[in-house]
Design a protein around this motif. Structure first.
Motif, PDB file in Angstrom:
ATOM      1  N   ILE A  20      -3.553   4.383   8.936  1.00  0.00           N
ATOM      2  CA  ILE A  20      -2.665   5.115   8.026  1.00  0.00           C
ATOM      3  C   ILE A  20      -1.376   5.530   8.737  1.00  0.00           C
ATOM      4  O   ILE A  20      -0.284   5.483   8.154  1.00  0.00           O
ATOM      5  CB  ILE A  20      -3.394   6.351   7.453  1.00  0.00           C
ATOM      6  N   GLN A  63      -0.284  -1.220   1.244  1.00  0.00           N
ATOM      7  CA  GLN A  63      -0.077  -1.106  -0.195  1.00  0.00           C
ATOM      8  C   GLN A  63      -0.776   0.150  -0.723  1.00  0.00           C
ATOM      9  O   GLN A  63      -1.829   0.550  -0.210  1.00  0.00           O
ATOM     10  CB  GLN A  63      -0.617  -2.343  -0.908  1.00  0.00           C
ATOM     11  N   PRO A  64      -0.233   0.767  -1.769  1.00  0.00           N
ATOM     12  CA  PRO A  64      -0.777   2.057  -2.253  1.00  0.00           C
ATOM     13  C   PRO A  64      -2.263   2.017  -2.611  1.00  0.00           C
ATOM     14  O   PRO A  64      -3.006   2.936  -2.267  1.00  0.00           O
ATOM     15  CB  PRO A  64       0.088   2.341  -3.487  1.00  0.00           C
ATOM     16  N   HIS A  65      -2.706   0.943  -3.303  1.00  0.00           N
ATOM     17  CA  HIS A  65      -4.116   0.918  -3.729  1.00  0.00           C
ATOM     18  C   HIS A  65      -5.052   0.776  -2.524  1.00  0.00           C
ATOM     19  O   HIS A  65      -6.174   1.298  -2.538  1.00  0.00           O
ATOM     20  CB  HIS A  65      -4.351  -0.195  -4.741  1.00  0.00           C
ATOM     21  N   LEU A 118      -4.199   1.997   0.458  1.00  0.00           N
ATOM     22  CA  LEU A 118      -4.052   3.291   1.134  1.00  0.00           C
ATOM     23  C   LEU A 118      -5.010   4.319   0.558  1.00  0.00           C
ATOM     24  O   LEU A 118      -5.630   5.092   1.304  1.00  0.00           O
ATOM     25  CB  LEU A 118      -2.606   3.776   1.008  1.00  0.00           C
ATOM     26  N   TRP A 119      -5.162   4.318  -0.764  1.00  0.00           N
ATOM     27  CA  TRP A 119      -6.067   5.288  -1.390  1.00  0.00           C
ATOM     28  C   TRP A 119      -7.519   5.023  -0.995  1.00  0.00           C
ATOM     29  O   TRP A 119      -8.319   5.960  -0.873  1.00  0.00           O
ATOM     30  CB  TRP A 119      -5.911   5.245  -2.911  1.00  0.00           C
ATOM     31  N   GLN A 120      -7.866   3.771  -0.782  1.00  0.00           N
ATOM     32  CA  GLN A 120      -9.224   3.470  -0.324  1.00  0.00           C
ATOM     33  C   GLN A 120      -9.437   3.970   1.103  1.00  0.00           C
ATOM     34  O   GLN A 120     -10.524   4.464   1.443  1.00  0.00           O
ATOM     35  CB  GLN A 120      -9.476   1.964  -0.412  1.00  0.00           C
ATOM     36  N   ILE A 163      -7.884   6.541   2.375  1.00  0.00           N
ATOM     37  CA  ILE A 163      -7.970   8.003   2.242  1.00  0.00           C
ATOM     38  C   ILE A 163      -9.356   8.410   1.745  1.00  0.00           C
ATOM     39  O   ILE A 163      -9.926   9.417   2.207  1.00  0.00           O
ATOM     40  CB  ILE A 163      -6.864   8.518   1.292  1.00  0.00           C
ATOM     41  N   ALA A 164      -9.927   7.631   0.820  1.00  0.00           N
ATOM     42  CA  ALA A 164     -11.281   7.917   0.331  1.00  0.00           C
ATOM     43  C   ALA A 164     -12.289   7.837   1.475  1.00  0.00           C
ATOM     44  O   ALA A 164     -13.218   8.661   1.559  1.00  0.00           O
ATOM     45  CB  ALA A 164     -11.655   6.929  -0.776  1.00  0.00           C
TER      46      ALA A 164
END
Length: 744
Positions: free
Chosen positions: A225, A231-233, A235-237, A239-240
């Motif tokens: 990170i 890519q944003p999608h 990145l969210w994974q 973060i999860a």
């Protein structure tokens, strides 16, 4: 003589108690003999047609004994159970005057008798199993199979020595154990196995491992990170993953705090199990993302290997934690006011009383069953892939080639292979050629020498040489105008890749000439390895006259002989031809390759068989071990709960209801590990299939893979039913027979 009679009598008395154990040993010996028979020199002599099994024989001599060492664990486990169960009897015998060394010796003789029975019947079973293994072997080599008596002296001797040594070592260990035990310890130890273990004692080490894995996940995610633009999608994974890893660490700390204050820790364990499971799933889902980042140079190599390992650790912990917490889950979900609780009061009591001591074992068994199913299902897929790969890369009887590995113009070959010598050598040894093809591959530009394989295609072949290659496969010639080019693609290139490349590249520069792509001139012909050296995916096909002005990069010779090469001659040709071409002083040892259809076919079939047979053998041994442990635990519980069944029988519960209680208990103890293993193995196979689809679809269709999986699951269910039924009827016998007193 008297001691021998005592030992025989004890074996008869223990026959029903340890019937599952003896049957398992017979299966283990039978599998060992059946698979080990392939390594016997007598095996090839018994076949109707001589097949060269040298590669397979050498591999099986190593693989089968190594896998068979798993049986040592099984024998040790059941031996420990037998030793503990009989210690009360040992104590009584010692109290009434029998010397302790005599008691130990009698038990040693019992062990030897049971081992001898297992070996004798196991070898008889192995004779039948070797027929099945033999059928698989000869069918793989395309030979008609005929039944034969597979009684091989060397295999019998090796089986006797292997299992005899195990039983003797185990027996000697039993003698030492029994002689060192005190009478009070024998009386106490016979009741061991009923004690309950806290969650802390069951899982503390595993929780530490899970925390370490979660910390590793946190570190890897923070590094990506902070340093990589994602890519944003995606990145969210990431973060999860950070969130669930943090929750895992917090839940683990909560668990240890509760245990320190004398509490069970069931609730924090549940909150630890769920995020660990989610971590494992997300890591597997993101596996291809990590691989892509590594290929692009945005992440270190650890991101290629570590995520799957961490996922396996976290998922294995989740399974163990689930089973260890099962007693609390049952108590919480099934409460007294419900009708289900009162209707199944006896069975629930039986299950809850044993979950605290057997939960961890059930969790480990589930993990092993998952491994067994995946092993037995996925290795045949890899075997077919290996076999088909060999067929595709060796479509001709003879291939002699050089590879492209030059990093400077000075390293390029100045001349070709000695084509005439290859033809002469084959003719003089009685293998004239029916068709042959020779040629060279060329660099389009001298500057391309500095480019890497990622920039492929780099090399080109003349139309004439390519048509010679097509003629070997009876394909028609292709034609190109003076300003056109075509592309020869490797066999594993997907149509999407070809389409994308043609959209991006429509013209090339070869020397001083500019060439345009001929419409539809994309070919995936069986050209073996001669064109696609150094992992190149494609080669340009250009007019002959243009090649005259280009630098030669590689040289090749391919041909089909009028009759197949004999295995012995192929081995000699391989060695002598490589040595001759190397001694010309033109090519380095890393550039020269000789590939012969006879050797490649034999190697491919042998490797495929090795994967299939060793995988099946290892998986079957593991499955047998798991079901044996479950069966022994169930029979142990039945013996310990015998008085309870006798009490409810006196209260009016009929025999059919007692049988129903046993079935319900077995459905839970067998069904829960089996259900978990089925769900996780299906998920694992689906993951492997989806992630490797592009690589495997070239060699094996999806329908073929599904057919293999169906056969594996059918075999697994068949073994399960056999063990379940056998254990059920033995349990009925145990609760129905009167309690026998201890006597000498």
């Amino acid at each position: 003589m008297m001691y021998a009679k005592l030992a025989l009598r004890n074996v008869k008395r223990s026959a029903k108690d340890y019937l599952i154990y003896v049957i398992t040993l017979i299966l283990s010996v039978g599998l060992f003999y059946g698979f080990m028979s392939i390594a016997s020199p007598y095996y090839n002599e018994s076949l109707p047609v001589k097949i060269n099994l040298e590669i397979l024989n050498k591999a099986m001599r190593i693989a089968v004994p190594i896998v068979a060492l798993l049986v040592v664990f099984l024998i040790s486990y059941v031996n420990t159970y037998m030793l503990r169960r009989k210690q009360k009897e040992f104590a009584v015998q010692t109290i009434i005057g029998m010397e302790q060394r005599t008691v130990a010796f009698i038990f040693f003789v019992e062990t030897m008798i049971m081992g001898a029975i297992s070996i004798i019947f196991g070898i008889l079973l192995g004779i039948g199993l070797s027929q099945i293994v033999g059928y698989i072997v000869v069918q793989s080599f395309g030979v008609e199979w005929q039944p034969y008596l597979s009684l091989f002296p060397d295999t019998i001797l090796f089986t006797l020595l292997f299992f005899g040594a195990i039983f003797i070592v185990m027996g000697i260990r039993n003698i030492r154990t029994v002689r060192q035990l005190k009478i009070i310890d024998m009386l106490h130890n016979s009741q061991r196995g009923n004690e309950k273990f806290t969650l802390y004692h069951q899982l503390s080490r595993w929780i530490v491992i899970a925390v370490i894995a979660s910390i590793a996940v946190l570190g890897m995610m923070f590094a990506l990170i902070m340093k990589v633009s994602i890519q944003p999608h995606i990145l969210w994974q990431f973060i999860a993953l950070v969130i669930v890893a943090t929750l895992s660490i917090v839940a683990a700390i909560w668990f240890f705090i509760e245990c320190r204050h004398g509490k069970s820790g069931s609730i924090p364990l549940l909150f630890l199990t769920i995020p660990c499971f989610i971590q494992g799933i997300i890591l597997l889902i993101l596996n291809q993302v990590f691989e892509s980042l590594v290929r692009q140079g945005l992440a270190i190599q650890a991101y290629y290997t570590m995520p799957p390992v961490l996922a396996i650790v976290l998922l294995a912990f989740s399974i163990l934690a689930l089973f260890s917490n099962m007693s609390w889950i049952l108590t919480t979900t099934i409460k007294k006011p419900s009708d289900f609780y009162y209707q199944n009061l006896f069975v629930l009591g039986q299950i809850k009383s044993k979950m605290a001591s057997s939960a961890k074992t059930m969790g480990v068994i589930s993990c092993i069953l998952i491994l067994s199913i995946v092993l037995m299902a996925w290795l045949p897929v890899n075997a077919i892939r290996a076999s088909e790969y060999q067929k595709i890369t060796s479509p001709f009887d003879v291939q002699v080639l050089t590879t492209y590995s030059a990093s400077s113009l000075e390293e390029l070959p100045k001349t070709t292979l000695d084509y005439d010598y290859i033809t002469k050598y084959l003719n003089e040894n009685g293998y004239p050629l029916s068709k042959a093809a020779t040629g060279q591959l060329y660099l389009l530009q001298a500057d391309d020498i500095d480019k890497t394989v990622k920039n492929a295609p780099l090399l080109a072949i003349s139309v004439d040489s390519y048509n010679q290659m097509r003629a070997l496969s009876d394909l028609p010639e292709i034609t190109l105008d003076s300003d056109e080019y075509g592309i020869a693609w490797s066999f594993d290139t997907l149509p999407e890749t070809i389409t994308q490349f043609n959209q991006e590249v429509s013209s090339i520069h070869a020397g001083n000439s500019t060439l345009h792509k001929k419409s539809g001139a994309d070919y995936q012909d069986p050209t073996g390895m001669v064109l696609f050296t150094s992992r190149m995916q494609a080669v340009y096909i250009i007019p002959d006259e243009i090649c005259n002005n280009l630098l030669m990069a590689t040289s090749f010779y391919a041909g089909n002989t009028e009759k197949p090469l004999a295995y012995d001659f192929a081995e000699r040709f391989d060695q002598e031809m490589w040595k001759y071409q190397f001694n010309l002083g033109v090519f380095s040892e890393n550039q020269l390759y000789v590939r012969l259809g006879t050797l490649q076919d034999n190697e491919g079939i042998s490797n495929a068989l090795l994967l299939r047979l060793v995988g099946a053998y290892a998986a079957l041994v593991l499955i047998i071990i798991c079901f044996t442990i479950l069966s022994v635990q169930q029979l142990t519980d039945t013996i310990e709960q015998k008085k309870r069944f006798q009490i409810i029988s006196k209260l009016g519960v009929n025999k059919s209801d007692c049988g129903r209680y046993i079935r319900q208990q077995m459905i839970f103890k067998f069904g829960l590990p089996v259900m978990v293993s089925l769900i996780f193995s299906i998920g694992t196979l689906a993951f492997l299939t989806l992630t490797g689809y592009e690589e495997y679809i070239v060699y094996i269709s999806l329908n073929e893979m599904l057919a293999i999986f169906a056969v594996v699951y059918a075999a697994f269910i068949g073994i399960l039913i056999s063990y379940f039924v056998s254990t059920y009827y033995l349990s009925l016998i145990h609760i129905s027979e009167p309690t026998r007193p201890l006597y000498i």
